[in-house]
Design a protein around this motif. Structure first.
Motif, PDB file in Angstrom:
ATOM      1  N   GLY A 110       0.584  -1.253   0.214  1.00 23.58           N
ATOM      2  CA  GLY A 110      -0.132   0.082  -0.085  1.00 23.58           C
ATOM      3  C   GLY A 110       1.389   1.372   0.045  1.00 23.58           C
ATOM      4  N   GLY A 111       2.059   0.780   0.565  1.00 20.60           N
ATOM      5  CA  GLY A 111       2.818   2.732   0.487  1.00 20.60           C
ATOM      6  C   GLY A 111       3.459   2.152  -1.083  1.00 20.60           C
ATOM      7  N   HIS A 112       3.485   1.308  -1.586  1.00 16.39           N
ATOM      8  CA  HIS A 112       3.968   1.595  -3.029  1.00 16.39           C
ATOM      9  C   HIS A 112       3.300   2.237  -3.843  1.00 16.39           C
ATOM     10  CE1 HIS A 112       4.930   0.314  -7.027  1.00 16.39           C
ATOM     11  NE2 HIS A 112       5.928   0.693  -7.176  1.00 16.39           N
ATOM     12  N   LEU A 113       2.108   1.952  -3.552  1.00 16.34           N
ATOM     13  CA  LEU A 113       0.535   2.514  -3.907  1.00 16.34           C
ATOM     14  C   LEU A 113       0.747   4.387  -4.113  1.00 16.34           C
ATOM     15  CD1 LEU A 113      -1.673   1.922  -5.656  1.00 16.34           C
ATOM     16  CD2 LEU A 113      -3.331   1.243  -4.406  1.00 16.34           C
ATOM     17  N   ALA A 114       0.808   4.244  -2.989  1.00 15.22           N
ATOM     18  CA  ALA A 114       0.872   5.589  -2.360  1.00 15.22           C
ATOM     19  C   ALA A 114       1.837   6.547  -2.966  1.00 15.22           C
ATOM     20  CB  ALA A 114       0.706   5.665  -1.007  1.00 15.22           C
ATOM     21  N   SER A 115       3.194   5.432  -3.029  1.00 17.12           N
ATOM     22  CA  SER A 115       4.439   6.864  -3.745  1.00 17.12           C
ATOM     23  C   SER A 115       3.394   6.496  -5.045  1.00 17.12           C
ATOM     24  CB  SER A 115       5.499   5.892  -3.258  1.00 17.12           C
ATOM     25  OG  SER A 115       5.579   5.194  -3.802  1.00 17.12           O
ATOM     26  N   SER A 116       3.077   5.421  -5.921  1.00 18.66           N
ATOM     27  CA  SER A 116       3.043   5.439  -7.328  1.00 18.66           C
ATOM     28  C   SER A 116       1.987   7.262  -7.171  1.00 18.66           C
ATOM     29  CB  SER A 116       2.152   4.078  -7.374  1.00 18.66           C
ATOM     30  OG  SER A 116       2.635   3.244  -7.091  1.00 18.66           O
ATOM     31  N   VAL A 129       9.187  -2.350 -14.949  1.00 12.50           N
ATOM     32  CA  VAL A 129       9.797  -1.930 -13.800  1.00 12.50           C
ATOM     33  C   VAL A 129      10.283  -0.772 -13.686  1.00 12.50           C
ATOM     34  CG1 VAL A 129      11.908  -2.658 -12.348  1.00 12.50           C
ATOM     35  CG2 VAL A 129      11.171  -4.688 -14.220  1.00 12.50           C
ATOM     36  N   ASP A 130      11.043   0.033 -14.951  1.00 13.60           N
ATOM     37  CA  ASP A 130      11.279   1.194 -14.041  1.00 13.60           C
ATOM     38  C   ASP A 130      10.182   2.475 -13.783  1.00 13.60           C
ATOM     39  OD1 ASP A 130      13.667   0.442 -14.358  1.00 13.60           O
ATOM     40  OD2 ASP A 130      14.222   1.708 -16.101  1.00 13.60           O
ATOM     41  N   TYR A 131       9.226   2.451 -14.755  1.00 12.29           N
ATOM     42  CA  TYR A 131       7.633   2.785 -14.439  1.00 12.29           C
ATOM     43  C   TYR A 131       7.526   2.989 -12.798  1.00 12.29           C
ATOM     44  CZ  TYR A 131       3.811   4.745 -15.400  1.00 12.29           C
ATOM     45  OH  TYR A 131       1.942   5.334 -14.900  1.00 12.29           O
ATOM     46  N   LEU A 132       7.191   1.734 -12.229  1.00 11.10           N
ATOM     47  CA  LEU A 132       6.788   2.055 -11.311  1.00 11.10           C
ATOM     48  C   LEU A 132       7.754   1.517 -10.222  1.00 11.10           C
ATOM     49  CD1 LEU A 132       3.488  -0.598 -11.823  1.00 11.10           C
ATOM     50  CD2 LEU A 132       3.271   2.357 -11.098  1.00 11.10           C
ATOM     51  N   SER A 133       9.168   2.087 -10.439  1.00  9.04           N
ATOM     52  CA  SER A 133      10.608   2.145  -9.287  1.00  9.04           C
ATOM     53  C   SER A 133      10.587   3.535  -8.926  1.00  9.04           C
ATOM     54  CB  SER A 133      11.375   1.743 -10.110  1.00  9.04           C
ATOM     55  OG  SER A 133      11.393   0.383  -9.762  1.00  9.04           O
ATOM     56  N   ASN A 134       9.461   3.964  -8.006  1.00  9.33           N
ATOM     57  CA  ASN A 134       8.577   5.224  -8.207  1.00  9.33           C
ATOM     58  C   ASN A 134      10.150   5.965  -7.256  1.00  9.33           C
ATOM     59  OD1 ASN A 134       6.406   4.678  -8.486  1.00  9.33           O
ATOM     60  ND2 ASN A 134       5.752   3.905  -6.495  1.00  9.33           N
ATOM     61  N   GLU A 135      11.413   5.407  -6.585  1.00  9.58           N
ATOM     62  CA  GLU A 135      12.452   6.629  -6.749  1.00  9.58           C
ATOM     63  C   GLU A 135      12.828   7.297  -7.381  1.00  9.58           C
ATOM     64  OE1 GLU A 135      14.535   2.996  -7.815  1.00  9.58           O
ATOM     65  OE2 GLU A 135      12.641   3.165  -6.742  1.00  9.58           O
ATOM     66  N   GLY A 181      10.619  17.957  -7.700  1.00  4.30           N
ATOM     67  CA  GLY A 181      10.057  19.336  -7.141  1.00  4.30           C
ATOM     68  C   GLY A 181       8.902  19.403  -6.588  1.00  4.30           C
ATOM     69  N   GLU A 182       7.143  19.109  -7.363  1.00  4.12           N
ATOM     70  CA  GLU A 182       6.310  19.384  -7.144  1.00  4.12           C
ATOM     71  C   GLU A 182       6.060  17.177  -6.558  1.00  4.12           C
ATOM     72  OE1 GLU A 182       3.874  19.965 -10.157  1.00  4.12           O
ATOM     73  OE2 GLU A 182       5.411  21.579 -11.067  1.00  4.12           O
ATOM     74  N   THR A 183       6.565  16.177  -6.051  1.00  3.35           N
ATOM     75  CA  THR A 183       6.395  16.011  -5.209  1.00  3.35           C
ATOM     76  C   THR A 183       5.640  15.798  -4.585  1.00  3.35           C
ATOM     77  OG1 THR A 183       8.198  14.178  -6.019  1.00  3.35           O
ATOM     78  CG2 THR A 183       7.176  13.210  -4.263  1.00  3.35           C
ATOM     79  N   PRO A 184       4.611  15.323  -3.231  1.00  4.59           N
ATOM     80  CA  PRO A 184       4.533  16.055  -1.692  1.00  4.59           C
ATOM     81  C   PRO A 184       5.151  15.817  -1.120  1.00  4.59           C
ATOM     82  CG  PRO A 184       2.181  14.463  -3.119  1.00  4.59           C
ATOM     83  CD  PRO A 184       3.934  14.129  -3.619  1.00  4.59           C
ATOM     84  N   PRO A 185       5.271  16.783   0.231  1.00  9.30           N
ATOM     85  CA  PRO A 185       6.434  16.476   1.541  1.00  9.30           C
ATOM     86  C   PRO A 185       5.243  14.761   1.814  1.00  9.30           C
ATOM     87  CG  PRO A 185       4.947  18.638   1.199  1.00  9.30           C
ATOM     88  CD  PRO A 185       4.437  17.526   0.363  1.00  9.30           C
ATOM     89  N   LEU A 204      13.845  12.572  -2.343  1.00 17.15           N
ATOM     90  CA  LEU A 204      12.830  13.970  -1.795  1.00 17.15           C
ATOM     91  C   LEU A 204      14.604  15.170  -1.797  1.00 17.15           C
ATOM     92  CD1 LEU A 204      10.954  11.530   0.172  1.00 17.15           C
ATOM     93  CD2 LEU A 204      10.365  12.477  -1.866  1.00 17.15           C
ATOM     94  N   ARG A 205      15.332  14.216  -0.274  1.00 15.34           N
ATOM     95  CA  ARG A 205      16.591  15.336  -0.554  1.00 15.34           C
ATOM     96  C   ARG A 205      16.899  15.638  -2.212  1.00 15.34           C
ATOM     97  NH1 ARG A 205      22.230  15.110   0.899  1.00 15.34           N
ATOM     98  NH2 ARG A 205      22.047  16.818   2.530  1.00 15.34           N
ATOM     99  N   GLN A 206      17.389  15.446  -2.627  1.00 15.70           N
ATOM    100  CA  GLN A 206      17.936  15.540  -3.954  1.00 15.70           C
ATOM    101  C   GLN A 206      17.140  16.556  -4.776  1.00 15.70           C
ATOM    102  OE1 GLN A 206      18.424  12.493  -7.361  1.00 15.70           O
ATOM    103  NE2 GLN A 206      19.181  13.797  -8.423  1.00 15.70           N
ATOM    104  N   HIS A 207      15.816  16.545  -4.960  1.00 12.09           N
ATOM    105  CA  HIS A 207      14.347  17.420  -4.898  1.00 12.09           C
ATOM    106  C   HIS A 207      13.871  18.985  -4.205  1.00 12.09           C
ATOM    107  CE1 HIS A 207      14.676  15.665  -9.553  1.00 12.09           C
ATOM    108  NE2 HIS A 207      14.362  14.403  -8.314  1.00 12.09           N
ATOM    109  N   GLN A 208      14.822  18.407  -3.115  1.00  7.40           N
ATOM    110  CA  GLN A 208      14.676  19.896  -2.265  1.00  7.40           C
ATOM    111  C   GLN A 208      12.728  19.514  -1.800  1.00  7.40           C
ATOM    112  OE1 GLN A 208      15.766  23.305  -4.009  1.00  7.40           O
ATOM    113  NE2 GLN A 208      17.874  23.185  -3.437  1.00  7.40           N
ATOM    114  N   VAL A 209      13.046  18.074  -1.711  1.00  3.97           N
ATOM    115  CA  VAL A 209      10.757  17.844  -1.360  1.00  3.97           C
ATOM    116  C   VAL A 209      11.221  18.007   0.358  1.00  3.97           C
ATOM    117  CG1 VAL A 209       9.143  16.741  -1.521  1.00  3.97           C
ATOM    118  CG2 VAL A 209       9.879  16.425  -3.043  1.00  3.97           C
ATOM    119  N   PRO A 210      10.425  18.501   1.168  1.00  2.92           N
ATOM    120  CA  PRO A 210      10.083  18.079   2.488  1.00  2.92           C
ATOM    121  C   PRO A 210      10.191  16.673   2.461  1.00  2.92           C
ATOM    122  CG  PRO A 210       9.467  20.952   1.967  1.00  2.92           C
ATOM    123  CD  PRO A 210       9.354  19.619   0.712  1.00  2.92           C
TER     124      PRO A 210
END
Length: 308
Positions: free
Chosen positions: A162-168, A226-232, A237-241, A265-271
């Motif tokens: 479910g965390g994968h789905l949320a990050s997707s 694989v790459d499409y749903l490897s969410n990292e 920069g618009e990814t949510p906190p 997230l850190r690379q893109h300065q997302v809180p």
């Protein structure tokens, strides 16, 4: 005096819990995308360790728990239970969490999403869960005024798969994965924040959860799939906190899933906030019987209270 205070607190919490509204509604007003009617039936079982386990989801739904209006703070969290994309730990990582959220004034909304192994799914098995989650957050936004929710304070929370789905959803909310059905689909599918609890993030080796990967992509996926749903790989920069929680000794979903996502997230300065415990394993939910872990939701509530 201490006894009276404690009794009053317990009574207050019980009153809040009893006032929470429980509404179940279907996600799709018309035909469910990528699905045909079949003789397959949804199965609800109770495991030996007391968890309500749902498989073969046929009609995806929202189960809505609202806090008492005088306690509501306008926030809402859509919750995606885990289960390796094979089933849903529906109470353990779903309704139990929703009820706990209402005690802090937050609406808790459990999403019963479709699973790619269902025989009713005709195509696009890997995007069917994402279809349901995009529709779910849009539907909640459309109900914000009715439910006393602030449209800009709607987040998501996922456990394990479910965390994968949320990050997707948090990284693919712009992708068009289904056809318009009603006015709710004109609204944004971007979550305002994410909480990822021992999440699957990557579908690449060696850190993926092989069961989730196989359920979602099959036994021999292409590198593109694989790459499409490897969410990292899709953070920007618009990814949510994001709030991340994991245990170092998680044998099912390696902690590298969280650290990979945190680094992106850190690379893109997302809180981002990350808590990594030395022990706890996998699938601990609220961890009420674990002295080390049992207060992790207090960390989450503190984070929610301090979001910009």
């Amino acid at each position: 005096m201490k006894t009276i205070g404690k009794t009053t607190l317990i009574f207050t919490l019980m009153t809040i819990a009893m006032s929470a509204q429980d509404t179940i509604m279907p996600l799709w007003p018309k035909a469910i995308p990528n699905q045909i009617e079949s003789e397959e039936k949804e199965v609800v079982e109770h495991t030996d360790d007391g968890i309500t386990w749902v498989t073969n989801v046929q009609t995806p739904t929202l189960e809505v728990y609202l806090p008492a209006p005088k306690h509501a703070n306008g926030q809402a969290v859509l919750i995606f239970p885990g289960g390796g994309y094979h089933g849903l730990a529906y109470d353990w990582e779903g309704t139990d969490i929703a009820k706990a959220l209402t005690l802090k004034g937050v609406a808790g909304i459990v999403v019963k999403y479709r699973l790619p192994g269902s025989k009713s799914i005709t195509k696009g098995k890997n995007v069917v869960p994402l279809q349901d989650t995009q529709r779910a957050i849009r539907l909640v936004r459309s109900k914000a005024a009715e439910w006393g929710i602030a449209p800009g304070k709607i987040g998501i929370m996922g456990f394990s798969a479910g965390g994968h789905l949320a990050s997707s959803l948090g990284t693919h909310y712009k992708n068009k994965v289904y056809q318009w059905q009603d006015a709710a689909d004109d609204l944004s599918a971007r979550p305002d924040f994410m909480a990822l609890i021992y999440p699957v993030i990557t579908l690449g080796h060696p850190s993926t959860h092989t069961g989730s990967r196989a359920s979602l992509l099959g036994g021999n996926p292409t590198q593109e799939e694989v790459d499409y749903l490897s969410n990292e790989k899709h953070v920007d920069g618009e990814t949510p906190p994001t709030f991340l929680l994991h245990a170092m000794d998680d044998k099912a979903v390696p902690v590298e899933n969280s650290t990979l996502f945190f680094a992106a997230l850190r690379q893109h300065q997302v809180p981002a906030t990350m808590h990594v415990y030395p022990s706890g394993g996998h699938g601990f939910s609220m961890a009420l019987n674990d002295e080390r872990l049992k207060n992790w939701m207090d960390l989450l509530f503190d984070w929610l209270a301090n979001l910009d």
